[in-house]
Design a protein around this motif. Structure first.
Motif, PDB file in Angstrom:
ATOM      1  N   LEU B  50       0.955  -1.168  -0.222  1.00 26.66           N
ATOM      2  CA  LEU B  50       0.034   0.311  -0.054  1.00 26.66           C
ATOM      3  C   LEU B  50       1.357   1.175   0.432  1.00 26.66           C
ATOM      4  O   LEU B  50       0.782   2.132  -0.498  1.00 26.66           O
ATOM      5  CB  LEU B  50      -1.016  -0.102   1.552  1.00 26.66           C
ATOM      6  CG  LEU B  50      -2.288  -0.454   1.722  1.00 26.66           C
ATOM      7  CD1 LEU B  50      -3.147  -0.591   1.931  1.00 26.66           C
ATOM      8  CD2 LEU B  50      -3.164  -0.241   0.495  1.00 26.66           C
ATOM      9  N   LEU B  51       1.919   1.158   0.961  1.00 25.25           N
ATOM     10  CA  LEU B  51       2.804   2.375   1.233  1.00 25.25           C
ATOM     11  C   LEU B  51       3.201   3.067  -0.562  1.00 25.25           C
ATOM     12  O   LEU B  51       3.728   3.830  -0.886  1.00 25.25           O
ATOM     13  CB  LEU B  51       3.822   2.205   2.057  1.00 25.25           C
ATOM     14  CG  LEU B  51       3.544   2.097   3.447  1.00 25.25           C
ATOM     15  CD1 LEU B  51       4.490   2.467   4.532  1.00 25.25           C
ATOM     16  CD2 LEU B  51       1.811   3.556   3.808  1.00 25.25           C
ATOM     17  N   ASN B  52       3.994   1.247  -0.808  1.00 29.77           N
ATOM     18  CA  ASN B  52       4.521   1.959  -2.489  1.00 29.77           C
ATOM     19  C   ASN B  52       3.744   2.127  -3.095  1.00 29.77           C
ATOM     20  O   ASN B  52       3.740   3.134  -4.480  1.00 29.77           O
ATOM     21  CB  ASN B  52       5.429   0.316  -2.800  1.00 29.77           C
ATOM     22  CG  ASN B  52       6.655   0.128  -2.141  1.00 29.77           C
ATOM     23  OD1 ASN B  52       7.004   1.331  -1.310  1.00 29.77           O
ATOM     24  ND2 ASN B  52       6.838  -1.713  -1.924  1.00 29.77           N
ATOM     25  N   ILE B  53       2.141   1.865  -3.302  1.00 29.24           N
ATOM     26  CA  ILE B  53       1.269   2.528  -4.278  1.00 29.24           C
ATOM     27  C   ILE B  53       1.104   3.971  -3.597  1.00 29.24           C
ATOM     28  O   ILE B  53       1.282   4.607  -4.587  1.00 29.24           O
ATOM     29  CB  ILE B  53      -0.317   2.055  -4.131  1.00 29.24           C
ATOM     30  CG1 ILE B  53       0.150   0.678  -4.356  1.00 29.24           C
ATOM     31  CG2 ILE B  53      -1.444   3.052  -4.764  1.00 29.24           C
ATOM     32  CD1 ILE B  53      -0.112   0.140  -6.182  1.00 29.24           C
ATOM     33  N   ILE B  54       1.161   4.874  -2.736  1.00 28.21           N
ATOM     34  CA  ILE B  54       1.067   6.046  -2.208  1.00 28.21           C
ATOM     35  C   ILE B  54       2.347   6.887  -2.713  1.00 28.21           C
ATOM     36  O   ILE B  54       2.223   7.937  -3.425  1.00 28.21           O
ATOM     37  CB  ILE B  54       0.605   5.924  -1.133  1.00 28.21           C
ATOM     38  CG1 ILE B  54      -1.116   5.618  -0.607  1.00 28.21           C
ATOM     39  CG2 ILE B  54       0.762   7.587  -0.758  1.00 28.21           C
ATOM     40  CD1 ILE B  54      -0.312   5.066   1.106  1.00 28.21           C
ATOM     41  N   THR B  55       3.640   6.133  -3.039  1.00 34.38           N
ATOM     42  CA  THR B  55       4.918   6.657  -3.249  1.00 34.38           C
ATOM     43  C   THR B  55       5.236   6.678  -4.120  1.00 34.38           C
ATOM     44  O   THR B  55       4.978   8.050  -4.897  1.00 34.38           O
ATOM     45  CB  THR B  55       6.323   5.647  -2.897  1.00 34.38           C
ATOM     46  OG1 THR B  55       6.145   4.821  -2.845  1.00 34.38           O
ATOM     47  CG2 THR B  55       6.226   6.506  -1.298  1.00 34.38           C
ATOM     48  N   GLY B  56       4.351   5.747  -5.446  1.00 28.83           N
ATOM     49  CA  GLY B  56       3.984   5.808  -6.640  1.00 28.83           C
ATOM     50  C   GLY B  56       5.426   5.072  -7.343  1.00 28.83           C
ATOM     51  O   GLY B  56       5.087   5.054  -8.656  1.00 28.83           O
ATOM     52  N   LEU B  57       5.572   4.239  -6.298  1.00 24.65           N
ATOM     53  CA  LEU B  57       6.583   2.914  -6.481  1.00 24.65           C
ATOM     54  C   LEU B  57       6.557   2.492  -7.296  1.00 24.65           C
ATOM     55  O   LEU B  57       6.682   1.279  -7.989  1.00 24.65           O
ATOM     56  CB  LEU B  57       7.714   3.070  -5.650  1.00 24.65           C
ATOM     57  CG  LEU B  57       8.453   3.818  -4.696  1.00 24.65           C
ATOM     58  CD1 LEU B  57       9.507   3.218  -3.987  1.00 24.65           C
ATOM     59  CD2 LEU B  57      10.134   4.314  -5.770  1.00 24.65           C
ATOM     60  N   GLN B  58       5.037   1.823  -7.207  1.00 28.17           N
ATOM     61  CA  GLN B  58       3.991   0.432  -7.439  1.00 28.17           C
ATOM     62  C   GLN B  58       3.475   1.125  -8.010  1.00 28.17           C
ATOM     63  O   GLN B  58       2.193   2.191  -8.015  1.00 28.17           O
ATOM     64  CB  GLN B  58       3.707  -0.960  -6.572  1.00 28.17           C
ATOM     65  CG  GLN B  58       3.267  -1.496  -6.622  1.00 28.17           C
ATOM     66  CD  GLN B  58       3.932  -2.680  -6.781  1.00 28.17           C
ATOM     67  OE1 GLN B  58       4.884  -2.920  -6.430  1.00 28.17           O
ATOM     68  NE2 GLN B  58       3.576  -3.421  -8.236  1.00 28.17           N
ATOM     69  N   ARG B  59       2.468   0.981  -9.346  1.00 31.61           N
ATOM     70  CA  ARG B  59       1.504   1.006  -9.946  1.00 31.61           C
ATOM     71  C   ARG B  59       0.464  -0.105  -9.535  1.00 31.61           C
ATOM     72  O   ARG B  59       0.652  -0.887  -9.357  1.00 31.61           O
ATOM     73  CB  ARG B  59       1.567   1.252 -11.287  1.00 31.61           C
ATOM     74  CG  ARG B  59       2.740   1.615 -12.348  1.00 31.61           C
ATOM     75  CD  ARG B  59       2.342   3.371 -12.337  1.00 31.61           C
ATOM     76  NE  ARG B  59       2.186   4.166 -11.284  1.00 31.61           N
ATOM     77  CZ  ARG B  59       1.668   5.265 -11.731  1.00 31.61           C
ATOM     78  NH1 ARG B  59       0.983   5.424 -12.413  1.00 31.61           N
ATOM     79  NH2 ARG B  59       2.388   6.002 -10.782  1.00 31.61           N
ATOM     80  N   PRO B  60      -0.640   0.015  -9.495  1.00 26.59           N
ATOM     81  CA  PRO B  60      -2.080  -0.545  -9.572  1.00 26.59           C
ATOM     82  C   PRO B  60      -2.559  -1.119 -10.089  1.00 26.59           C
ATOM     83  O   PRO B  60      -2.415  -0.458 -11.821  1.00 26.59           O
ATOM     84  CB  PRO B  60      -3.276   0.601  -8.462  1.00 26.59           C
ATOM     85  CG  PRO B  60      -3.171   1.924  -9.051  1.00 26.59           C
ATOM     86  CD  PRO B  60      -1.538   1.976  -9.414  1.00 26.59           C
TER      87      PRO B  60
END
Lengths: 283, 264
Positions: B50-60
């Motif tokens: 979830l945190l990686n999604i919020i930082t933009g490191l991971q795309r949903p």
């Protein structure tokens, strides 16, 4: 030790009895005294054996003769010129080798493609006994400074290269991720993360590098030159002057030990951030 | 300034897949500006994802992410992320580690140090400026890391189990320091933990995630405990225990599930 409060030695010290520092002092003194004793016994028996003609002073020149020869050399300023030349060659090959090796190491450490392509070439070059390149370099670059520096560089470069490569590859991935999260640019990553990580490896290999740089310079001088410590030894050998060869060796060892001391102090300055390895012998 | 109703983070129908593996199946999450949100869940439920999604490191794989109402494309410039593991540069002093983000922004070193100094004081490390990380204790390193994240003034602070490696007493100290700093300038803070006590002590709201794979949010509990909170006395109060039971009612079954899954 620079940080006694954090070193493992420092942790133990408060528990030790009050007499401990004195005990370690006297131990240090004992070690030193024993070392001096060994040298004295060795030199005296050598001298005596030579004077009683148990060994041939022609091949094993008397220590006093070696000292005399050194005194003779240092009575003129010419010897400083030779030392200076060797020092210059050493420093140049050291500096060029470190810079080129570090650059190459960083490039190959960061670019997997370059590493895959160039790795076999690096291995092949490193497999060549560098000493054998000496005569070629004398042919190519002449009897002057260039051939000596070239030989030294080919040795130092690989040491720096392998250590840098290791340093770049061993960067802690968490540290790297954190630096990226703090929005470090590629250049900033190189400067603040990759280079310091590699530097710790390079610095720990400095002593080897310096020794190798001296070796490159002296061997190249030995093969063909008009000045330098290697030249002195080669000349003495040319006229079957064992005393000159031994005096040259003594001078050369002193030279290397002095450089070693300099590297030591440089190392402890550059690596203050590193925890003291446990059980490091007191130098 | 942002009113209390402004949403700093909005996740709508977010799903995350790694190949054919679905880590997170459906998450709707709204974080208010200035809110301290704790996310709890069993191990491996995709909290860090979830945190990686919020930082933009991971795309949903599905769904939308909006930061202050704007859809997130690329990296999130408003967030600061404090990692679980030690991530300080071992060759930089505490002071230089705190100012690291500023130096990365191109600020001259002298100026970065000047800015970093008060932050070191804020986390109670005055006098430790020239210590290297190996000369600091685990808790002290965490405080440097906290200052390193907060000095950048992120509007959204993300913390991924930052204190999980510390002992209970040091952790309490960290909670106190963190709450003091958060109280000073209320930013949105999303705090991931598996420690319920920690979640309730810190948060305005606790969100509970289900066991993975395909985890989702299974409930949330508002934490109406008054602020400023007394970290050491809080855990023994009746309200606290009541809240603890309420959150555990949601989480307990999920933890059992993840144990059962781990056994097979």
């Amino acid at each position: 030790m620079p940080q006694p409060d954090t070193s493992p030695m420092g942790m133990i010290a408060p528990e030790a009895s009050a007499g401990a520092p004195r005990a370690s002092w006297s131990r240090k003194g004992k070690v030193r005294a024993t070392q001096v004793g060994i040298v004295a016994v060795f030199l005296v028996s050598w001298e005596v054996a030579g004077r009683l003609a148990w060994i041939d002073p022609f091949f094993f020149p008397l220590p006093t003769a070696i000292v005399e020869r050194l005194a003779e050399w240092f009575s003129t300023s010419e010897i400083w010129g030779d030392i200076g030349i060797t020092l210059l060659e050493t420093v140049l090959s050291f500096a060029i080798g470190i810079v080129a090796g570090t650059a190459l190491g960083i490039w190959l450490g960061l670019s997997a493609f370059a590493a895959d392509v160039l790795q076999p070439f690096v291995k092949v070059f490193n497999a060549i006994p560098r000493i054998l390149l000496g005569p070629i370099f004398v042919l190519w670059f002449g009897l002057g400074l260039a051939s000596k520096v070239a030989l030294g560089v080919t040795i130092v470069l690989f040491i720096a290269f392998f250590n840098t490569l290791q340093g770049v590859r061993e960067v802690n991935p968490v540290v790297l991720a954190n630096a990226r999260l703090l929005k470090a640019s590629r250049l900033a990553l190189l400067r603040h993360v990759y280079l310091p990580s590699a530097a710790s490896w390079i610095v720990s290999s400095l002593r080897v590098s310096v020794g190798m740089a001296v070796m490159g310079a002296v061997v190249a001088e030995y093969l063909g030159s008009s000045a330098g410590l290697g030249h002195i030894i080669a000349q003495a050998e040319g006229v079957m002057d064992a005393t000159g060869v031994f005096a040259g060796l003594v001078l050369l060892s002193t030279f290397v030990v002095t450089l070693d001391r300099l590297v030591d102090s440089l190392e402890s300055r550059l690596l203050v951030w590193r925890p003291m390895p446990a059980g490091e012998p007191d130098a | 300034m942002d009113g209390p109703s402004v949403l700093s983070v909005t996740l709508s129908g977010v799903a995350v897949r790694f190949g054919r593996f679905t880590a997170v199946s459906w998450v709707d999450l709204h974080v208010r500006s200035g809110e301290l949100l704790a996310v709890v869940g069993p191990t491996g439920c995709g909290k860090s994802t979830l945190l990686n999604i919020i930082t933009g490191l991971q795309r949903p794989a599905a769904g939308t992410v909006a930061i202050f109402g704007k859809p997130l494309t690329g990296l999130n410039d408003d967030s600061g992320y404090m990692l679980q593991q030690d991530a300080l540069l071992p060759w930089k002093t505490a002071l230089d580690n705190v100012g690291l983000g500023l130096i990365f922004q191109g600020m001259p070193v002298a100026q970065a140090r000047e800015r970093a100094l008060p932050w070191l004081r804020k986390v109670g490390l005055e006098g430790f400026e020239s210590r290297y990380p190996h000369q600091l204790s685990g808790g002290q390193r965490k405080r440097v890391a906290m200052a390193q994240t907060l000095i950048m003034g992120p509007k959204i602070v993300l913390m991924d189990e930052p204190f999980s490696a510390l002992d209970v007493h040091t952790r309490r100290l960290m909670h106190r320091i963190l709450l003091d700093l958060w109280q000073e300038e209320r930013r949105s803070l999303i705090f991931i933990t598996h420690d319920l006590e920690e979640a309730i002590t810190l948060a305005d709201r606790v969100v509970v995630m289900s066991a993975g794979p395909g985890s989702r949010i299974i409930g949330e509990v508002p934490i109406p405990l008054p602020r400023p909170r007394n970290v050491s006395a809080l855990a023994t109060t009746d309200e606290f225990l009541h809240l603890y039971r309420e959150v555990w009612g949601l989480l307990g079954a999920e933890v059992e599930k993840s144990y059962a899954a781990a056994r097979h």
